[in-house]
Motif scaffolding. Structure first.
Motif, PDB file in Angstrom:
ATOM      1  N   LEU A   1     -21.569  28.901  -3.479  1.00  0.00           N
ATOM      2  CA  LEU A   1     -21.137  28.632  -4.853  1.00  0.00           C
ATOM      3  C   LEU A   1     -19.620  28.707  -4.976  1.00  0.00           C
ATOM      4  O   LEU A   1     -18.990  27.871  -5.628  1.00  0.00           O
ATOM      5  CB  LEU A   1     -21.803  29.634  -5.805  1.00  0.00           C
ATOM      6  N   LEU A   2     -19.029  29.712  -4.351  1.00  0.00           N
ATOM      7  CA  LEU A   2     -17.573  29.849  -4.405  1.00  0.00           C
ATOM      8  C   LEU A   2     -16.885  28.737  -3.631  1.00  0.00           C
ATOM      9  O   LEU A   2     -15.812  28.242  -4.028  1.00  0.00           O
ATOM     10  CB  LEU A   2     -17.158  31.217  -3.878  1.00  0.00           C
TER      11      LEU A   2
ATOM     12  N   ALA B   1     -19.852  31.428 -10.030  1.00  0.00           N
ATOM     13  CA  ALA B   1     -19.956  31.878  -8.641  1.00  0.00           C
ATOM     14  C   ALA B   1     -19.506  33.329  -8.507  1.00  0.00           C
ATOM     15  O   ALA B   1     -20.117  34.119  -7.763  1.00  0.00           O
ATOM     16  CB  ALA B   1     -19.117  30.968  -7.743  1.00  0.00           C
TER      17      ALA B   1
ATOM     18  N   ALA C   1     -23.749  33.576  -3.026  1.00  0.00           N
ATOM     19  CA  ALA C   1     -22.381  33.479  -3.532  1.00  0.00           C
ATOM     20  C   ALA C   1     -21.432  32.639  -2.675  1.00  0.00           C
ATOM     21  O   ALA C   1     -20.611  31.892  -3.233  1.00  0.00           O
ATOM     22  CB  ALA C   1     -21.806  34.874  -3.738  1.00  0.00           C
TER      23      ALA C   1
END
Length: 749
Positions: free
Chosen positions: A296-297, A281, A293
């Motif tokens: 994903l993070l 990420a 992003a």
């Protein structure tokens, strides 16, 4: 250019050694081995672009593994033809001489003593180098130097695996295990034909020492080779993950991806699996700053929550930062940022007293859920608590918070420490963005020269490190300079680059830059529309600063309702911040909207507070608008005093449009003022000038890449910057641009 003339050249002009060392230090500050540095300088032979491109490939050079520099070039390029010609000449040499060249190709520092010792243990006699010297392929003196970087590459690529292992084995035998254990371990690894746990463990220890002395790329290379030599899958996965983390920090995301795949196949425990997801990420963020992003993070943060609360909270903060960069408007609705903030707000607390991460996470969560005033006290604690330094997304977030709070001193201090540490340790993945942010500080402080130098550094770093280019400071510098064509073109290029990635913050900053530009030019209707767009979403920094631009444009157009609404929010934020910069900005905005004598005290208050803030660009604008108000109120003598100061400050820093406003106002008071004729266009860097000159002369990107030892992709990147800075759209327009002639020696050293 013939191959023979290139190889025989010994007198081409270019950078002298001192300037070449300075350029190399700027491009690869983490190259800590002076012996390697000197060899690169020697073999680049003064060619600045060859030196830059070579330095961009230095992942493992300082350890003895020469990079495969032309590996990405198509075989039909000039560089490919030259290298094949060198390879034929190498193969024509006697076998013992070829073995000697193999030793020289994998010995990184050009130390003739080490080379001759290795030759001796390889049973090569003292005359073995003569055929290579006679062929003009290598020079032996106080330093071993190949005639051209492509000679070394040709030797390295033409050697078989057995020959390279034999060369590494000989070099390991003559390298002292006490004085140079890391280089000896590297050569032993190069000689290894099978997994070896003891050697892998020694390489891991070498990686620790590399980190300690500031070699992130070296640490990554040690760990990668350690993983390759590790026989047991669990240990191999652990080392591959550590290598991936080091490679990512060093600005090598592609290498990090490969290592993550290795770690995944080897098998990882749940915590390391979550760390792997987090690193993937983070790589998505550094590559794009886009819409992919944040989710994903956020996923990585949730995975980490039951395993490592501290790491989970850091990852929630990174997700929130990524959501901020994804921005607002068309690319990322405000609900996305709020959604991440809500999730971050519910993250479990870590036992013990809160630290910088906790205050940043809680403060930003509060800002996007409860509003700016509620967040400020928490965010200020984040800037006050020690221990938030280092080269991480956390420190970058803290610097963004300092901008948001109008905390100029904290902004400068955080970024100075961040950039210095990143340069010293080779943590390059976040350095371009940090340098861009630091340029932004110097721009607001009125030091446009320093800002421009930092912008050039960020551009050079982005060319060398595959991360998303930071477009913010270049747009803002062009806007403050009053360069309408350059601002528009930089915004266009930035948006073209950011839109596919979903980086909405670029759109917002482009509109804010447009508001500054058009307020400077006196195009207040355009400035008003741009400022309204820039402040339409709760984007960090741009919203607060954009409100001030909105007030000025509205006041000039007598759009009192719009101005008053903007002032109410600006006042709320300024009171919560309480810094001289914030309160001075508020007082100036209030003065602009005040009709009657009461405005005088507000202007004076604004000047006093902005003087305390040391933000010279804003102080100069305050002198300007106060002088304009005084002239309209027939106080010509007082007006001249303010306008002279405004004109001097704005002219000195290069804010030409605002300076011209001051000049026109002085003329209206009856005072004669000479018009400045300074060209305020963004200047081209040396590498951009070379690329532009060759493109103007009709070279294709592929031909320019072969000529200058850079990839066609890098050529395209440079040309986009050239077009933006020169405010042109095609190669044809380069013919009319003021460019230096293409150097006859470019790429021919």
């Amino acid at each position: 250019m013939t191959t023979e003339s290139c190889s025989a050249c010994r007198s081409c002009s270019g950078l002298d050694d001192r300037d070449a060392r300075a350029l190399l230090a700027s491009a690869v500050p983490a190259l800590v081995d002076e012996r390697v540095r000197e060899r690169i300088v020697a073999e680049a032979r003064g060619n600045p672009l060859a030196l830059l491109e070579m330095s961009a490939e230095l992942t493992a050079t300082e350890l003895g593994e020469w990079p495969d520099l032309p590996g990405n070039w198509p075989v039909e390029t000039r560089a490919g033809r030259i290298e094949r010609a060198y390879a034929r000449r190498v193969h024509a040499l006697p076998a013992p001489t070829q073995r000697f060249l193999h030793l020289a190709a994998v010995e990184p520092v050009g130390d003739p003593t080490v080379l001759w010792r290795a030759a001796a243990v390889s049973e090569l006699d003292g005359a073995v180098a003569e055929p290579a010297e006679a062929a003009g392929l290598i020079g032996l003196g106080t330093r071993v130097r190949f005639a051209h970087p492509l000679v070394r590459s040709a030797v390295h690529r033409s050697a078989g695996l057995y020959e390279l292992r034999r060369a590494h084995r000989a070099l390991a035998e003559v390298t002292d295990r006490r004085t140079d254990p890391d280089r000896r371990a590297w050569h032993l690894a190069g000689a290894a034909a099978a997994p070896d746990e003891s050697l892998a463990a020694e390489l891991e220890r070498s990686a620790d020492r590399a980190r300690a002395r500031g070699g992130a790329a070296a640490a990554a290379a040690f760990l990668r080779r350690a993983a390759e030599l590790t026989p047991e899958p669990d240990h191999r996965g652990r080392r591959a993950l550590a290598a991936a983390e080091a490679a990512a920090a060093a600005g090598a995301p592609d290498a990090a991806d490969e290592l993550l795949a290795t770690a995944e196949m080897a098998g990882l425990d749940p915590l390391r699996t979550a760390r792997l997801v987090r690193l993937r990420a983070q790589l998505a963020f550094t590559r794009s700053h886009g819409a992919e992003a944040p989710a994903l993070l956020l996923d990585a943060a949730r995975r980490l929550t039951p395993l490592d609360v501290s790491l989970a909270r850091e990852t929630y903060l990174e997700a929130l930062l990524a959501a901020v960069f994804a921005g607002a408007g068309q690319l990322a609705p405000g609900e996305r940022v709020r959604g991440v903030a809500e999730a971050a707000r519910l993250a479990p607390a870590e036992p013990g007293p809160p630290g910088p991460v906790d205050f940043l996470l809680d403060g930003l969560s509060a800002q996007f859920t409860a509003g700016y005033p509620a967040a400020v006290p928490i965010l200020r604690r984040a800037l006050e608590v020690k221990g938030g330094g280092g080269v991480t997304l956390i420190c970058l977030t803290a610097s963004l918070v300092a901008m948001e709070l109008w905390e100029g001193t904290a902004w400068l201090d955080l970024l100075d420490r961040f950039v210095r540490c990143a340069r010293e340790t080779g943590m390059l993945s976040l350095l371009p963005m940090a340098v861009d942010f630091l340029a932004g500080f110097h721009l607001q402080a009125g030091d446009f020269t320093e800002a421009a130098a930092l912008i050039d550094e960020a551009a050079a770093l982005t060319a060398a490190v595959p991360v998303a280019p930071p477009p913010y400071a270049p747009m803002m510098l062009a806007a403050w300079r009053g360069d309408q064509a350059a601002t528009a073109k930089l915004a266009e290029v930035g948006i073209e680059d950011a839109f596919p990635r979903g980086e909405g913050s670029t759109l917002v900053v482009a509109e804010y830059a447009s508001a500054v530009l058009h307020n400077g030019l006196g195009h207040y209707a355009t400035a008003l529309a741009a400022a309204q767009w820039a402040t339409s979403a709760d984007q960090m920094v741009s919203r607060s600063w954009g409100l001030a631009e909105l007030v000025e444009a509205a006041a000039r157009l007598e759009e009192w309702d719009i101005g008053e609404a903007a002032l109410r929010e600006l006042s709320e934020r300024a009171r919560a911040s309480g810094t001289p910069w914030a309160r001075g900005t508020e007082a100036l905005a209030r003065a602009l909207l005040t009709r009657g004598p009461a405005a005088d005290d507000l202007y004076r208050t604004a000047l006093d507070r902005l003087r305390d803030s040391r933000m010279e660009a804003h102080l100069a604008r305050a002198h300007l608008v106060y002088g304009e108000w005084l002239r309209r109120n027939n106080r010509r003598a007082d007006a001249r005093h303010q306008l002279r100061r405004a004109h001097r400050l704005l002219s000195q820093m290069g804010a030409e449009a605002f300076a011209e406003r001051a000049r026109n106002e002085l003329l209206a008071t009856g005072e004669a003022v000479h018009k400045r004729t300074t060209n305020t266009s963004l200047t081209l860097t040396p590498q951009e000038s070379l690329v532009a000159a060759l493109a103007r002369d009709g070279r294709t990107n592929q031909e320019i890449g072969a000529e200058l030892f850079i990839s066609p992709r890098t050529v395209e990147w440079h040309l986009r910057n050239v077009f933006a800075k020169l405010a042109i759209t095609s190669r044809r327009e380069l013919r009319d641009a003021a460019l230096d002639p293409a150097p006859a020696t470019a790429g021919r050293h």
